[in-house]
Design a protein around this motif. Structure first.
Motif, PDB file in Angstrom:
ATOM      1  N   SER A  60       0.839  -1.197   0.000  1.00 54.11           N
ATOM      2  CA  SER A  60       0.000   0.000   0.000  1.00 54.11           C
ATOM      3  C   SER A  60       0.875   1.248   0.000  1.00 54.11           C
ATOM      4  CB  SER A  60      -0.911  -0.002   1.221  1.00 54.11           C
ATOM      5  OG  SER A  60      -0.142   0.180   2.387  1.00 54.11           O
ATOM      6  N   LYS A  61       0.309   2.344  -0.482  1.00 53.97           N
ATOM      7  CA  LYS A  61       1.050   3.608  -0.551  1.00 53.97           C
ATOM      8  C   LYS A  61       1.494   4.047   0.841  1.00 53.97           C
ATOM      9  CE  LYS A  61      -0.591   7.492  -2.195  1.00 53.97           C
ATOM     10  NZ  LYS A  61      -1.385   8.495  -2.937  1.00 53.97           N
ATOM     11  N   ALA A  62       0.596   3.897   1.806  1.00 55.69           N
ATOM     12  CA  ALA A  62       0.894   4.343   3.170  1.00 55.69           C
ATOM     13  C   ALA A  62       2.093   3.593   3.740  1.00 55.69           C
ATOM     14  CB  ALA A  62      -0.328   4.158   4.064  1.00 55.69           C
ATOM     15  N   TYR A  63       2.119   2.272   3.529  1.00 55.62           N
ATOM     16  CA  TYR A  63       3.220   1.477   4.071  1.00 55.62           C
ATOM     17  C   TYR A  63       4.514   1.803   3.366  1.00 55.62           C
ATOM     18  CZ  TYR A  63       5.418  -2.645   6.249  1.00 55.62           C
ATOM     19  OH  TYR A  63       6.219  -3.478   6.987  1.00 55.62           O
ATOM     20  N   GLU A  65       5.327   4.558   2.073  1.00 55.52           N
ATOM     21  CA  GLU A  65       5.756   5.877   2.561  1.00 55.52           C
ATOM     22  C   GLU A  65       6.500   5.754   3.895  1.00 55.52           C
ATOM     23  OE1 GLU A  65       2.884   9.235   1.510  1.00 55.52           O
ATOM     24  OE2 GLU A  65       2.849   9.153   3.707  1.00 55.52           O
TER      25      GLU A  65
ATOM     26  N   TYR B  48       2.623   0.860  11.011  1.00 55.57           N
ATOM     27  CA  TYR B  48       1.626   0.746   9.946  1.00 55.57           C
ATOM     28  C   TYR B  48       0.413  -0.053  10.411  1.00 55.57           C
ATOM     29  CZ  TYR B  48      -0.521  -0.515   5.507  1.00 55.57           C
ATOM     30  OH  TYR B  48      -1.411  -0.710   4.487  1.00 55.57           O
ATOM     31  N   LYS B  73       1.211  11.604   3.818  1.00 55.24           N
ATOM     32  CA  LYS B  73      -0.021  11.426   4.588  1.00 55.24           C
ATOM     33  C   LYS B  73       0.229  11.885   6.018  1.00 55.24           C
ATOM     34  CE  LYS B  73      -2.299   7.247   2.814  1.00 55.24           C
ATOM     35  NZ  LYS B  73      -1.913   7.324   1.414  1.00 55.24           N
TER      36      LYS B  73
END
Lengths: 230, 122
Positions: A60-63, A65, B48, B73
């Motif tokens: 995922s993008k969040a991970y 990042e 995460y 984010k």
């Protein structure tokens, strides 16, 4: 230079990659999740880790990042299996800093293997049906392959249950013994299938059929036991 | 208001505390390291997973995310998140108060307790 490694054990894979790195080979890429390409480089420049993503394909993008922020680069993703890389100078890759999150991660990985084992079992049953419907021998080769795959998946479930016990500081939990019983049932059931599968036209066919039925029953019980391990 | 049954892990507690102002992932890791004077260093996977769980529970939300920009984010607390944090503080306060009140003189027993004592034999 290309090397082949197929393992479900991510610690083993990471150790293997880090050994190559220490000997002066940097990973340039991976195909099909098991063929690794290396190039000559400075020894010990990079350190590697394998991680299991929360997505079926890729990361995922969040991970990504968060990983980039701590200096970790996602080199390759084969389904949910990620190869992570970091400059050795920045320290080792520590993804899970407390036992609770490590335990949660192990459980997620273990669920993946449970699902795969169940799918392989279903595939095996379909192949058996196909073999009878088509009255051919070759679907039974796939029966053996699917059965073997299910067995290896269950082995991973047992291994991860043991790892979970270690992480949570408990010993001899029901999960591990249930997993081992499940392995035994699957193996025994599979062997019971073999006479019918390998010699479909032999004179002992009715007995072999009965044995095969019992075998499938054993495998089903083994599978249910495995799915229910906590 | 969400009722919290189980205690938070230390990582969860410090992540919530770190989000007293909106931060991005690495900012959370750095702040927690500072708050605990280097004792707790959150792993990327731990962070995460925790952020994902907290989003599912409605304790945090993402702010200032732009789809294709280079901006990272950032995460921020919701009312439920603040409530969860306060509940946990209450739990810890209660625990420390009990320790202060009753834990002054605690008797330690070595392992050599006679069997008669344990099993109540005459």
């Amino acid at each position: 230079m290309k090397k082949f490694l197929f393992t479900f054990n991510k610690e083993k894979a990471a150790r293997w990659l880090n050994d190559w790195s220490k000997n002066g080979w940097v990973l340039t890429g991976r195909t099909a999740g098991c063929i690794y390409s290396f190039e000559r480089c400075e020894p010990g420049e990079y350190t590697y880790a394998i991680d299991f993503s929360d997505r079926a394909f890729g990361v995922s993008k969040a991970y990504r990042e968060i990983l980039e922020d701590v200096g970790v680069d996602v080199m390759d993703a084969w389904g949910p299996w990620l190869v992570l890389r970091k400059n050795a100078a920045d320290g080792p890759i520590e993804l899970y800093s407390d036992p609770e999150s490590r335990a949660e991660h192990i459980e997620k990985t273990r669920m993946f293997f449970k699902v795969c084992a169940a799918v392989e079992f279903v595939a095996m049953c379909l192949c058996i049906l196909a073999g009878y419907e088509l009255d051919e021998w070759w679907p039974f080769v796939f029966v053996a392959v699917a059965g073997a795959a299910a067995f290896f998946m269950v082995r991973q479930v047992v291994r991860l249950s043991e790892e979970l016990d270690v992480t949570l500081g408990r010993s001899g939990s029901a999960a591990v013994s249930r997993g081992r019983i499940s392995s035994l049932l699957l193996t025994a059931g599979f062997l019971c299938l073999m006479p019918r599968v390998l010699a479909p036209n032999s004179p002992g066919a009715p007995i072999a059929s009965f044995l095969a039925g019992a075998g499938l029953g054993l495998m089903l019980v083994g599978l249910i036991a495995m799915v229910r391990t906590k | 208001m969400a009722v919290q049954d189980t205690p938070l892990t230390e990582s969860f507690f410090y992540i919530l505390l770190a989000l007293r102002q909106p931060r991005h992932g690495y900012g959370i890791i750095q702040d927690v390291e500072q708050l605990t004077e280097g004792r707790v260093v959150l792993g990327a996977g731990t962070l995460y997973g925790a952020l994902k769980t907290m989003q599912t529970k409605g304790w945090i939300r993402i702010v200032s995310e732009q789809q294709d920009s280079r901006k990272k984010k950032e995460y921020a607390l919701t009312c439920e998140g603040i409530q969860a944090f306060r509940t946990e503080c209450g739990r810890m306060r209660e625990a420390l108060e009990a320790a202060d009140k009753f834990g002054k003189n605690m008797a330690a027993y070595s392992s050599e307790i006679p069997a008669e004592t344990i099993f109540g034999n005459a």
